[in-house]
Design an enzyme around this catalytic site. Sequence first.
Site, PDB file in Angstrom:
ATOM      1  CG  HIS A  75       3.302   1.798   1.619  1.00 63.58           C
ATOM      2  ND1 HIS A  75       2.657   0.868   0.832  1.00 63.58           N
ATOM      3  CD2 HIS A  75       3.367   1.269   2.868  1.00 63.58           C
ATOM      4  CE1 HIS A  75       2.359  -0.185   1.577  1.00 63.58           C
ATOM      5  NE2 HIS A  75       2.773   0.033   2.810  1.00 63.58           N
ATOM      6  CB  CYS A 125      -0.407   0.480  -0.834  1.00 62.69           C
ATOM      7  SG  CYS A 125       0.440   2.032  -1.225  1.00 62.69           S
TER       8      CYS A 125
END
EC number: 3.4.-.-
Length: 168
Positions: free
Chosen positions: A38, A108
Amino acid sequence: MEPTNLYPVKLYVYDLSKGLARRLSPIMLGKQLEGIWHTSIVVHKDEFFFGSGGISSCPPGGTLLGPPDSVVEVGSTEVTEEIFLEYLSSLGESLFRGEAYNLFEHNCNTFSNEVAQFLTGKKIPSYITDLPSEVLSTPFGQALRPLLDSIQIQPPGGNTFGRPNSQS
């Protein structure tokens, strides 16, 4: 001519697997993965990221993920905070609406890559952006794709950017 201000741009990298991908990927995928990444962009004293809730921001390291596992110095930008926030607002209304989120194709890391290029002209490291295709290139990744496609990730602790929180 006035001197231009340069603002540092950083990529915060979090391993969502907390080390499990490194240990289990050879068994499950037949190839070594170092993490399930992430990412977010830190600029103008805030951390910006994209998830199933859209674009969000928080103080650096302010999500429940805690501090990042690593920080990549992407470069610096002359883009002011005001222009950057306008840019994010337009992204939040177009390419990066919450409903556009897809774990493999629009996530993301896609957001971080787009924003890094806007701010610095540089991409984020390919070991991050290549991860979905690495997973999907394995038989196990293909078998899990229907399940994984349904996963929506929104790191808790941020404030949704660009639209007021509405209660329905």
